[in-house]
Scaffold this motif. Structure first.
Motif, PDB file in Angstrom:
ATOM      1  N   SER A   1      29.342  78.581  52.383  1.00  0.00           N
ATOM      2  CA  SER A   1      28.724  78.293  52.570  1.00  0.00           C
ATOM      3  C   SER A   1      28.292  77.519  53.383  1.00  0.00           C
ATOM      4  O   SER A   1      26.912  76.991  54.081  1.00  0.00           O
ATOM      5  N   THR A   2      28.953  76.967  54.174  1.00  0.00           N
ATOM      6  CA  THR A   2      29.660  76.345  55.633  1.00  0.00           C
ATOM      7  C   THR A   2      29.086  76.790  56.618  1.00  0.00           C
ATOM      8  O   THR A   2      27.957  76.369  57.144  1.00  0.00           O
ATOM      9  N   THR A   3      28.790  78.498  56.604  1.00  0.00           N
ATOM     10  CA  THR A   3      28.337  79.054  57.428  1.00  0.00           C
ATOM     11  C   THR A   3      26.998  79.227  56.944  1.00  0.00           C
ATOM     12  O   THR A   3      26.123  79.157  58.376  1.00  0.00           O
ATOM     13  N   ARG A   4      26.294  79.390  56.395  1.00  0.00           N
ATOM     14  CA  ARG A   4      25.212  79.754  56.458  1.00  0.00           C
ATOM     15  C   ARG A   4      24.249  78.064  56.760  1.00  0.00           C
ATOM     16  O   ARG A   4      23.396  78.449  57.421  1.00  0.00           O
ATOM     17  N   LYS A   5      25.173  77.061  56.050  1.00  0.00           N
ATOM     18  CA  LYS A   5      24.327  76.400  56.785  1.00  0.00           C
ATOM     19  C   LYS A   5      24.534  75.798  58.256  1.00  0.00           C
ATOM     20  O   LYS A   5      23.467  75.118  59.121  1.00  0.00           O
ATOM     21  N   VAL A   6      26.082  76.064  58.575  1.00  0.00           N
ATOM     22  CA  VAL A   6      25.944  76.067  60.241  1.00  0.00           C
ATOM     23  C   VAL A   6      24.397  76.957  60.936  1.00  0.00           C
ATOM     24  O   VAL A   6      23.919  76.699  62.029  1.00  0.00           O
ATOM     25  N   HIS A   7      24.490  78.229  60.024  1.00  0.00           N
ATOM     26  CA  HIS A   7      23.228  79.330  60.550  1.00  0.00           C
ATOM     27  C   HIS A   7      21.381  78.611  60.728  1.00  0.00           C
ATOM     28  O   HIS A   7      21.086  78.516  61.930  1.00  0.00           O
ATOM     29  N   GLN A   8      22.045  78.081  59.393  1.00  0.00           N
ATOM     30  CA  GLN A   8      19.969  76.968  59.550  1.00  0.00           C
ATOM     31  C   GLN A   8      19.872  76.559  60.294  1.00  0.00           C
ATOM     32  O   GLN A   8      19.305  76.371  60.907  1.00  0.00           O
ATOM     33  N   LEU A   9      21.137  75.541  60.443  1.00  0.00           N
ATOM     34  CA  LEU A   9      21.324  74.301  61.668  1.00  0.00           C
ATOM     35  C   LEU A   9      21.086  74.954  63.017  1.00  0.00           C
ATOM     36  O   LEU A   9      20.376  73.966  63.586  1.00  0.00           O
ATOM     37  N   GLN A  10      21.951  76.052  63.376  1.00  0.00           N
ATOM     38  CA  GLN A  10      21.207  76.696  64.496  1.00  0.00           C
ATOM     39  C   GLN A  10      19.904  77.009  64.505  1.00  0.00           C
ATOM     40  O   GLN A  10      19.258  76.509  65.486  1.00  0.00           O
ATOM     41  N   GLU A  11      19.642  77.670  62.931  1.00  0.00           N
ATOM     42  CA  GLU A  11      18.170  78.288  63.475  1.00  0.00           C
ATOM     43  C   GLU A  11      17.513  76.693  63.709  1.00  0.00           C
ATOM     44  O   GLU A  11      16.307  76.867  64.793  1.00  0.00           O
ATOM     45  N   ALA A  12      17.620  76.144  63.434  1.00  0.00           N
ATOM     46  CA  ALA A  12      16.282  74.774  63.411  1.00  0.00           C
ATOM     47  C   ALA A  12      16.920  74.102  64.967  1.00  0.00           C
ATOM     48  O   ALA A  12      15.094  73.599  65.250  1.00  0.00           O
TER      49      ALA A  12
END
Length: 901
Positions: free
Chosen positions: A461-472
């Protein structure tokens, strides 16, 4: 109990100890005494979590240096999490104390992590009773980032502080926030913004407050950084006089000592050495009087400044003692056998003063004529810089530190060169190569390494959140690229970037940048060079340029170009005159162009002989990175037939790399060896760009190479993202814009640009990227890193090799060369050799118009990267397809007959 009981202790400690950084202390009391353990057990049995937390923190506060381990084990020892509001307050107080005492122990990264956890906790669980969050949390966290050198993170926290202070209408807190913002922007190099923050702070602080004096002191430091020493002197004198009225206040005492240091620095810049000595001595006495048992970091700063004053006045022995004192304050556990000793790498930590003190020792030993000892200190500098670099999250902080490291490397190169000349010992010749590598493309190496995360599953879940923030983050950067004045988007970008920084601790704390360049690793890099390869590494120093020639076995020689800065100026003028303004200059006066090129070749290479049976890897530096080496004449033999000029291109095969380390990583990475994806965009859909002749290139290339082709309306940003990641060869023919002061570098796709920052969080790992666009190898110079180009961005994203253009490539010439290139690549599978052959074929084929044989038309494209084989598949022709289909039918018919029989 409530947080009101313990937070005053924290603020008192912050006022007394402030930002001091001590090295890690030995933990001797991680277990509590029997009486405390019994009390803790009683609280546990009664399920009184709040009382249990405060009992542990009270015990730790009574002896924080020896009880830090006990404090840090609190969360793990707790039998449950918080449930009530008072328990949340106690838990929050625990996080604050952990951040503070980690700072006192010298573990700045753990301190930052503790304060970050406290901030996340505060934002997740509202705590109305925590009124003084500015003093307890935001200020120390922002100061931590500033101390570390991550000014982007510091500014984000200072901005949060400012918004909270404005909401409360607290003019003093607003003024203090402006002061901190001025400090951060000063170190970022944005001096106009820093001065403006000082002016705004002064207006709010009021002349009757000590904070007014602090702002004056900061303003003086900004003036000094700008070279306005007279203004700096006037303002810092005002600050000192004003602060003398408030020295009864603890915070003003610290500010007064800092102002004395600022005054000493200004006097040193003005070469008023007696005044500088007086101020620095007064600062030392002041801190010893009012902070006898703490503030070791400030005292170390004073020691370094004292050493600088002694060096400037010709007292290297006294300077050496001062620098050594700074190191021992910062490393109290270090026990050097002599002043020449260098702290072991295991004892170094993320502290810029360590590199400052070691640099000072190197300079002092140089003045004393002890060059061996001096060089050893610079080895320590690079070890300290590596530790510091590993602590940074933002690339801007890494680049800033890399620029400083490059300047220090220049001093180390001079020492190693002198020792090589004096002793003829190969070790010093090898040391030149080591220094050049340690100070070159370290940020680029980090960028490549962090594209390959390990140890965390994609479903985490942390990796998914990281990817979302990177896209943002990339989305907001894209919005700002088209709407640069959008302050709301800028704030959203800051918030997303900060959350990403705090969430993805893998990027910062797991040292994903690899390991430092050492002599042993350098030998590993060299051993990857093929037997028929000779490498030449450039180091462009302040006064000299070094060319270090080596192969997989040894360093063969070192050429020193004296007045290296003048040579770089000659290169700038040469490129601007003959290439950057188009081909007209060389067309109008080819003889003058030839003479200028030959003179430059002689200046760089002299009368060297190139071995035709060898291939050469050039690792340029400084302005040499912009130079088309292949186009330089190697002999003074001008003829009117431009195709017969003695270009370096006709002597040998050349390719380039950003550093030997980068080349090694490219050479040893496993890539997809086959496959082709091409994007051909004549112009952007909604742009006024000139129409490029990509249709002919596409049609001819498709007859040569089998693969996936995207032309104009289907060559979109999303198609590029979806299909360009892991191809063998990725080819892009489009418009491109190099990075400038106010522009972002990008490739033009059909529907929108593909910006350089679009690559930041993506792992593109094609074997080869071919950027058949203008200026994709051009851009601003990054000291110690190379040209900030699209070529560098693709290299940092993971590409094995990149072909890119230094200037505006002529459409017809560029297409012709690339078609020749792919024809050669399909046969010999070697990108560097194929581009070399393609250029020769192009030159020799221009018999009808010899003007097209001039280098402007063929020398723009350059290759940097690995030498692994690259396979291309040729398309099956119509007749060939029929034969293939017929063969398959015959085979199937034979199998059917056999089965039936």
């Amino acid at each position: 109990m409530s947080i009101v009981r313990c937070l005053p202790k924290v603020i008192l400690l912050l006022l007394v100890y402030g930002c001091c950084v001590l090295p890690a202390m030995a933990v001797t009391d991680s277990l509590p005494p029997v009486a405390l353990q019994q009390q803790l057990d009683q609280y546990r049995q009664a399920d009184q979590l709040e009382a249990w937390i405060y009992a542990r923190t009270d015990y730790a506060e009574a002896g924080p240096q020896s009880r830090l381990s006990f404090l840090m084990q609190t969360q793990a020892a707790a039998w449950r999490s918080f449930t009530t509001y008072d328990e949340r307050l106690a838990w929050f107080n625990l996080l604050l104390l952990q951040g503070y005492y980690q700072l006192q122990s010298g573990n700045i990264l753990a301190s930052i992590k503790g304060y970050e956890a406290a901030l996340q906790f505060y934002e997740a669980y509202p705590l109305p009773d925590a009124d003084n969050i500015l003093d307890y949390l935001l200020k120390p966290l922002g100061n931590n980032y500033t101390r570390l050198g991550d000014y982007e993170a510091a500014l984000f926290i200072h901005d949060k502080t400012m918004q909270l202070a404005k909401a409360r209408g607290d003019r003093q807190e607003m003024a203090a926030a402006y002061n901190n913002m001025a400090i951060s922007t000063r170190w970022q190099g944005d001096l106009p913004a820093a001065l403006q923050y000082c002016r705004l702070g002064l207006q709010l602080a009021g002349a009757s407050t000590p904070l007014y004096s602090l702002l004056l002191s900061t303003q003086a430091e900004v003036y000094q950084e700008a070279g306005q020493y007279d203004s700096a002197r006037i303002v810092v004198d005002r600050a000192i006089a004003h602060l003398r009225r408030f020295t009864a206040l603890p915070e003003a005492r610290y500010w007064y000592g800092s102002a004395l240091q600022a005054a000493a620095q200004v006097a040193l810049k003005q070469q008023q050495y007696a005044i500088a000595r007086r101020y620095v001595q007064e600062a030392a006495r002041w801190f010893q009087q009012y902070f006898p048992d703490n503030r070791p970091r400030e005292k170390a700063k004073i020691d370094v400044l004292t050493g600088d004053v002694y060096l400037a006045t010709g007292q290297p022995q006294a300077a050496l003692q001062a620098y050594q004192s700074a190191l021992q304050r910062l490393l109290p556990g270090w026990q050097p056998a002599s002043a020449a000793a260098v702290p072991p790498g295991a004892q170094l930590y993320s502290e810029s003063l360590l590199a400052d003190a070691l640099t000072g020792k190197g300079r002092a030993f140089t003045r004393l004529g002890k060059q061996v000892a001096a060089l050893a200190q610079y080895d320590g500098v690079f070890a300290a810089v590596y530790r510091l670099q590993q602590a940074f999250y933002h690339t801007s902080a890494r680049l800033q530190e890399q620029e400083l490291a490059k300047a220090r490397a220049n001093e180390a190169m001079q020492l190693a060169q002198a020792l090589w000349v004096q002793t003829a010992q190969p070790a010093y010749r090898d040391h030149l190569l080591l220094i050049a590598e340690q100070s070159k493309a370290q940020v680029l190496a980090y960028e490549r390494n962090r594209r390959h995360p390990t140890g965390r599953q994609a479903t985490d879940s942390t990796t998914r959140k990281v990817h979302q923030l990177q896209e943002a983050v990339v989305y907001y950067e894209r919005e700002l690229a088209t709407h640069p004045q959008d302050t709301a988007t800028a704030r959203l970008l800051q918030a997303a970037d900060y959350e990403l920084m705090t969430l993805d601790d893998r990027l910062r704390y797991a040292a994903t940048g690899g390991v430092p360049v050492t002599a042993a690793r350098l030998s590993d890099f060299r051993r990857q060079l093929p037997l028929n390869c000779i490498a030449i590494e450039f180091f462009a120093g302040k006064d000299s340029t070094w060319l270090i020639e080596f192969d997989q076995q040894t360093v063969h020689g070192v050429r020193v170009i004296e007045a290296g800065s003048q040579t770089e100026a000659v290169i700038r003028n040469y490129m601007n005159t003959w290439y950057q303004q188009g081909p007209q200059a060389m067309l109008s006066d080819p003889q003058a162009f030839f003479a200028a090129g030959y003179a430059l070749y002689q200046r760089i290479f002299g009368d060297r002989t190139w071995q035709s049976d060898k291939r050469y890897l050039l690792i340029p530096d400084g302005q040499y990175s912009y130079l088309p080496f292949e186009a330089l004449p190697v002999r003074n033999a001008f003829v009117n037939n431009y195709g017969q000029w003695p270009y370096l291109l006709r002597e040998t095969t050349l390719s380039q790399a950003y550093s030997l380390q980068t080349w090694y990583e490219q050479q040893t990475t496993k890539y997809e060896k086959s496959g082709f994806t091409g994007f051909f965009i004549s112009k952007g859909a909604s742009t006024r760009q000139a129409t490029l002749m990509v249709q002919d290139e596409y049609a001819q290339l498709r007859q040569q190479v089998s693969g996936n082709y995207y032309v104009d309306s289907v060559a979109t940003w999303q198609q590029f993202i979806d299909h360009a990641r892991d191809q063998g060869v990725l080819h892009i023919s489009s418009h491109a814009v190099a990075a400038g002061k106010d522009t972002q570098a990008y490739l033009q796709l059909y529907d929108q640009p593909f910006y350089l920052f679009d690559l930041r969080y993506r792992s593109f790992a094609p074997t080869l990227v071919v950027l058949g666009a203008c200026q994709t190898a051009d851009g601003a110079w990054l000291a110690g890193e190379g040209v900030n180009s699209l070529s560098r961005a693709f290299t940092g994203a993971g590409a094995g090799g990149v072909i890119a253009g230094r200037w505006n490539v002529n459409d017809l010439a560029g297409t012709s060369i690339l078609l020749h290139f792919y024809g050669a690549l399909s046969q010999q599978q070697d990108a560097a050799a194929s581009l070399h052959k393609a250029k020769l074929q192009y030159i020799d084929g221009q018999t009808g118009n010899t003007r097209l044989q001039l280098p402007y038309y063929w020398a723009a494209l350059t290759y940097s990267g690995h030498w692994q084989p690259i396979r291309l598949e040729r398309p099956v022709s119509g007749i060939g397809w029929y034969w293939w289909a017929g063969g398959v039918l015959l085979l199937l018919g034979g199998l059917a007959y056999w089965k039936f029989a």
